[in-house]
Write a protein that holds these residues in place. Structure first.
Motif, PDB file in Angstrom:
ATOM      1  N   ASP A   1       0.808  -1.218   0.000  1.00 12.82           N
ATOM      2  CA  ASP A   1       0.000   0.000   0.000  1.00 12.82           C
ATOM      3  C   ASP A   1       0.847   1.277   0.000  1.00 12.82           C
ATOM      4  N   THR A   2       2.123   1.138  -0.323  1.00 15.39           N
ATOM      5  CA  THR A   2       3.052   2.260  -0.213  1.00 15.39           C
ATOM      6  C   THR A   2       3.488   2.748  -1.584  1.00 15.39           C
ATOM      7  N   VAL A   3       3.607   4.071  -1.713  1.00 14.20           N
ATOM      8  CA  VAL A   3       4.090   4.714  -2.932  1.00 14.20           C
ATOM      9  C   VAL A   3       5.539   5.142  -2.709  1.00 14.20           C
ATOM     10  N   PHE A   4       6.381   4.950  -3.741  1.00 13.23           N
ATOM     11  CA  PHE A   4       7.816   5.232  -3.628  1.00 13.23           C
ATOM     12  C   PHE A   4       8.224   6.286  -4.649  1.00 13.23           C
ATOM     13  N   ASN A   5       8.842   7.345  -4.165  1.00 10.24           N
ATOM     14  CA  ASN A   5       9.446   8.352  -5.022  1.00 10.24           C
ATOM     15  C   ASN A   5      10.954   8.274  -4.836  1.00 10.24           C
ATOM     16  N   ALA A   6      11.659   7.998  -5.911  1.00 13.19           N
ATOM     17  CA  ALA A   6      13.111   7.880  -5.865  1.00 13.19           C
ATOM     18  C   ALA A   6      13.740   9.095  -6.533  1.00 13.19           C
ATOM     19  N   VAL A   7      14.890   9.518  -6.027  1.00 14.27           N
ATOM     20  CA  VAL A   7      15.610  10.637  -6.620  1.00 14.27           C
ATOM     21  C   VAL A   7      17.021  10.180  -6.946  1.00 14.27           C
ATOM     22  N   GLU A   8      17.517  10.568  -8.126  1.00 16.55           N
ATOM     23  CA  GLU A   8      18.853  10.178  -8.579  1.00 16.55           C
ATOM     24  C   GLU A   8      19.446  11.330  -9.385  1.00 16.55           C
ATOM     25  N   LEU A   9      20.675  11.703  -9.072  1.00 19.08           N
ATOM     26  CA  LEU A   9      21.339  12.821  -9.730  1.00 19.08           C
ATOM     27  C   LEU A   9      21.849  12.456 -11.118  1.00 19.08           C
ATOM     28  N   ASP A  10      22.344  11.223 -11.275  1.00 23.33           N
ATOM     29  CA  ASP A  10      22.920  10.795 -12.549  1.00 23.33           C
ATOM     30  C   ASP A  10      21.820  10.406 -13.527  1.00 23.33           C
ATOM     31  N   THR A  11      21.835  11.016 -14.702  1.00 21.67           N
ATOM     32  CA  THR A  11      20.771  10.808 -15.677  1.00 21.67           C
ATOM     33  C   THR A  11      20.687   9.354 -16.139  1.00 21.67           C
ATOM     34  N   ALA A  12      21.832   8.737 -16.427  1.00 19.67           N
ATOM     35  CA  ALA A  12      21.825   7.357 -16.913  1.00 19.67           C
ATOM     36  C   ALA A  12      21.296   6.404 -15.847  1.00 19.67           C
ATOM     37  N   ALA A  13      21.738   6.592 -14.611  1.00 21.73           N
ATOM     38  CA  ALA A  13      21.260   5.729 -13.532  1.00 21.73           C
ATOM     39  C   ALA A  13      19.765   5.919 -13.304  1.00 21.73           C
ATOM     40  N   ALA A  14      19.302   7.159 -13.365  1.00 23.21           N
ATOM     41  CA  ALA A  14      17.871   7.421 -13.190  1.00 23.21           C
ATOM     42  C   ALA A  14      17.057   6.726 -14.276  1.00 23.21           C
ATOM     43  N   GLY A  15      17.553   6.754 -15.515  1.00 25.44           N
ATOM     44  CA  GLY A  15      16.879   6.053 -16.596  1.00 25.44           C
ATOM     45  C   GLY A  15      16.837   4.559 -16.371  1.00 25.44           C
ATOM     46  N   GLN A  16      17.937   4.014 -15.839  1.00 25.16           N
ATOM     47  CA  GLN A  16      17.978   2.579 -15.534  1.00 25.16           C
ATOM     48  C   GLN A  16      16.977   2.238 -14.438  1.00 25.16           C
ATOM     49  N   ALA A  17      16.929   3.063 -13.385  1.00 25.32           N
ATOM     50  CA  ALA A  17      15.969   2.821 -12.314  1.00 25.32           C
ATOM     51  C   ALA A  17      14.544   2.876 -12.844  1.00 25.32           C
ATOM     52  N   ALA A  18      14.257   3.863 -13.699  1.00 27.87           N
ATOM     53  CA  ALA A  18      12.909   3.989 -14.259  1.00 27.87           C
ATOM     54  C   ALA A  18      12.526   2.740 -15.054  1.00 27.87           C
ATOM     55  N   ALA A  19      13.478   2.211 -15.836  1.00 30.07           N
ATOM     56  CA  ALA A  19      13.213   0.996 -16.607  1.00 30.07           C
ATOM     57  C   ALA A  19      12.999  -0.201 -15.686  1.00 30.07           C
ATOM     58  N   ASN A  20      13.797  -0.304 -14.619  1.00 35.42           N
ATOM     59  CA  ASN A  20      13.614  -1.392 -13.659  1.00 35.42           C
ATOM     60  C   ASN A  20      12.263  -1.282 -12.961  1.00 35.42           C
ATOM     61  N   PHE A  21      11.853  -0.060 -12.636  1.00 34.90           N
ATOM     62  CA  PHE A  21      10.547   0.139 -12.011  1.00 34.90           C
ATOM     63  C   PHE A  21       9.425  -0.281 -12.956  1.00 34.90           C
ATOM     64  N   GLU A  22       9.540   0.149 -14.206  1.00 36.85           N
ATOM     65  CA  GLU A  22       8.488  -0.122 -15.182  1.00 36.85           C
ATOM     66  C   GLU A  22       8.330  -1.622 -15.432  1.00 36.85           C
ATOM     67  N   ALA A  23       9.428  -2.361 -15.360  1.00 33.88           N
ATOM     68  CA  ALA A  23       9.387  -3.804 -15.618  1.00 33.88           C
ATOM     69  C   ALA A  23       8.939  -4.612 -14.404  1.00 33.88           C
TER      70      ALA A  23
END
Length: 241
Positions: free
Chosen positions: A65-87
């Protein structure tokens, strides 16, 4: 070369675009923190410096029941995290922002914050700029991290942090100056016959005397995971039953 992905029981973490890869101590932080939060009424979590998104994914698995907001300074790493989240099976509850955590707007405060921050304030740096950014406090030192936490966390909230054992007491003093005391402390050893090398701390305001434990990842022969480690990581690691 490290594996370009790490498969868990319920999700997979791809990591080729990230300077810092999945590591055992970060998995232990995720599992320990999830066990602490399981059954709680935490609804909003901030993951500071998410990297691959590992910690948010581990917590999302156990907190339906929890929502997670992640923050990442590095653009490439943030894109990787977003893809991992989406999958993942929990994509609708996971999001990532490309931002400096110090510049996040203060809107609705979070119930809980988790962070695996840069480790080595005074250590020698490598020639890899992104690895330095991920491993050293080149962009967010511990004082600044605590200021971000104080700004973003509800007064009754708590946070989880993973640090080298050698700097934990110093961080603890800085946290106390901001009004945060450890509620739970877990010291980590590589094996039963190694010294402590990492510490996981869960801090909150007005905490009483901290509950302090030590866990070894492997047994004295370095061959098998310990029973304590297996119990924590069993919900996640593919071959633990």
């Amino acid at each position: 070369m490290p594996n370009q992905y790490f498969r868990f029981k319920q999700f997979t973490v791809h990591q080729e675009a990230c300077a810092m890869k999945v590591c055992t101590d970060a998995c232990l932080q995720g599992a320990y923190t999830a066990a602490y939060l399981r059954g709680s009424d935490v609804r909003r979590v901030l993951d500071i410096g998410t990297g691959t998104g590992l910690l948010s994914l581990m917590l999302a698995q156990e907190l339906p029941d929890t929502v997670f907001n992640a923050v990442e300074l590095d653009t490439a790493a943030a894109g990787q995290a977003a893809a991992n989240f989406e999958a993942s099976p929990w994509s609708e509850r996971l999001s990532v922002m490309i931002a400096d955590a110090r510049e996040l707007p203060v809107t609705e405060a979070y119930d809980f914050i988790i962070t695996n921050p840069p480790f080595y304030e005074a250590a020698l740096k490598s020639s890899d700029k992104l690895r330095n950014q991920a491993m050293h406090t080149t962009t967010l030192d511990y004082r600044a991290l605590l200021q971000v936490i104080a700004a973003q966390l509800r007064p009754e909230g708590a946070f989880s942090v993973l640090l080298p054992y050698s700097v934990f007491d110093g961080f603890r003093e800085l946290a106390a100056a901001e009004g945060y005391l450890p509620e739970k402390i877990l010291h980590v050893k590589q094996s039963e016959n190694h010294d402590r090398f990492r510490t996981i701390g869960i801090f909150r305001r007005n905490a009483g005397m901290a509950a302090v434990d030590t866990i070894a990842i492997r047994d004295t022969g370095h061959q098998q995971y310990t029973a304590a480690f297996t119990a924590l990581l069993k919900p996640y690691y593919l071959y633990l039953t």
